[in-house]
Design a protein around this motif. Structure first.
Motif: not given
Length: 452
Positions: A126, A165-167, A162-163, A159, A96, A169-170
């Protein structure tokens, strides 16, 4: 003298040939994992730990530490398991902190473009990261460190947020970069098993099992507000869990001091089997030079379904467990979501290999053709790495029983066992059952005290 452009393939080929024992190229990861999975299934968890010890210092140490942490947990070596999961969490946290791939990682990325994804050090999924925190919470609960367990349950929720949100963006970045998302539909028959397995769950990230256990933990300590939130999250992720409406109603009654019962609650957390390994399939990838067959990871369409845990008292069946989280489905969905990016890399890789072989044929004759053919053969293998000692299915059951010691007969796919459970009036007792295929590993977790 070899041309500079040809030195990299030859160097990589030599590296692969000399380092294949740890690269998963000649020794696919599922074959390696069978060693410790077989030890766990044959009731030799200590042997599984021994087999993993020498593998936890290489580039893929995150993966092997996850495996050993889980094996140690099954073996009852909680000190080892806690330490391994702490190391894993530190590795994830270090990832991170990287705004970009480390300089050493950049080199691995170049190698992966010419070789395959096995050349990239394992970074985890994730759903695996979330499982680490959930399993660590259970470690702390079992050792009586309730404060640490509470921290890990909070991180399970964090987690997952956050995961997600990250997904998002990806996915946005993939669309912006023009990755061939539509090309996934071109492989309907080859990826049919993967698509079917992925469709069995709604998310590769949201884990109703640990939301539910977090709710149990918080209800047992009198943290009713957060227990209610956790139960509702579990129901939102998996509305098929039939226990949850009654759990939600009970916690709401406790919050309003309207819950009165002469019974005690027994919650059974049942972790069944192991997640299936990835399989290799050949996909025809279109490039500017024509179609190339590439090795690609997938899941078969014959995944083993859940088997409920039967709960009996004497000759009376009190109930059966039900699936809270299909971890096998989460693994398949995570892979399915990664397919567009993997196809993009494979297309570039196939074109680069074609160009290397063409130049070798033109400039170096038979030697160049032979060397590049060997290199292409060695380097063409699918990335089959994933955490394989996780349960295929995480299930839950709940009973209301009279206070006092209660003997229950538990029967699953790995056999049967009788366990005596202390039941307290108005209290909650958690019983954890890990089914490795030959034996039920049963733990009655320490009783939590309600905070007034």
């Amino acid at each position: 003298m070899l041309q500079p452009w040809f030195r990299l393939p030859l160097l990589l080929m030599v590296t692969l040939l000399t380092g294949c024992a740890t690269s998963s190229l000649f020794n696919p990861y599922p074959w390696q994992a069978e060693q410790w999975k077989s030890a766990l299934a044959s009731d030799q968890p200590d042997a599984a730990i021994t087999r993993l010890n020498r593998r936890t210092r290489g580039a893929d140490k995150l993966l092997y530490l996850q495996e050993r942490g889980r094996a140690a947990q099954i073996a009852g070596d909680l000190t080892r398991s806690i330490e391994d999961f702490r190391d894993v969490i530190r590795l994830y946290d270090n990832q991170d902190e990287q705004a970009r791939i480390r300089a050493s990682g950049a080199g691995s990325g170049i190698a992966a473009l010419m070789v395959n994804d096995n050349a990239i050090p394992y970074r985890g999924q994730d759903y695996e990261r979330i499982m680490v925190h959930g399993l660590q919470a259970l470690n702390y609960w079992q050792t009586g460190d309730f404060d640490a367990a509470a921290v890990e349950f909070r991180r399970v929720t964090l987690e997952q947020q956050v995961a997600e949100q990250r997904r998002e963006r990806e996915i946005g970045d993939a669309l912006a970069d023009g990755e061939p998302v539509a090309a996934v539909s071109d492989f309907g028959s080859e990826l049919a098993g993967l698509n079917s397995a992925a469709a069995s769950v709604r998310s590769s990230i949201q884990n109703a099992y640990f939301y539910y256990l977090a709710g149990v933990f918080r209800e047992a300590t009198g943290d009713y507000n957060n227990a209610l939130v956790d139960y509702k999250r579990a129901w939102e992720v998996n509305p098929d869990i039939s226990l949850l409406p009654a759990d939600i109603a009970r916690v709401e009654a406790r919050m309003n001091r309207r819950h009165v019962s002469d019974q005690g609650l027994v919650v059974i957390a049942y972790e069944q089997g192991f997640v299936p390994p990835r399989e290799e399939v050949s996909l025809p990838i279109p490039t500017i030079h024509g179609y190339f067959a590439i090795a690609f990871p997938t899941y078969g369409g014959d995944l083993v379904g859940p088997v409920p845990l039967r709960i009996q008292q004497g000759d009376t069946e009190l109930g059966r467990s039900e699936v809270a989280t299909a971890v096998s489905g989460m693994a398949a969905r995570a892979l399915r979501e990664a397919v567009p990016g993997m196809l993009a890399r494979q297309t570039l890789r196939a074109a680069a290999k074609y160009e290397a072989q063409k130049r070798a044929n033109d400039d170096l004759g038979l030697f160049g053709a032979f060397a590049t053919q060997v290199y292409n053969l060695v380097s063409e293998s699918a990335d089959l790495r994933s955490w394989l000692t996780l349960p295929a299915y995480a299930q839950v059951a709940r009973l209301e029983l009279p206070p006092g010691p209660q003997a229950l007969r538990l029967s699953g796919s790995g056999g049967s066992a009788t366990v005596e459970i202390p039941v307290t009036r108005g209290g909650i007792t958690l019983v954890r059952v890990i089914d490795t295929g030959s034996r039920l590993h049963i733990t009655v977790m320490p009783t939590l005290e309600e905070q007034q």
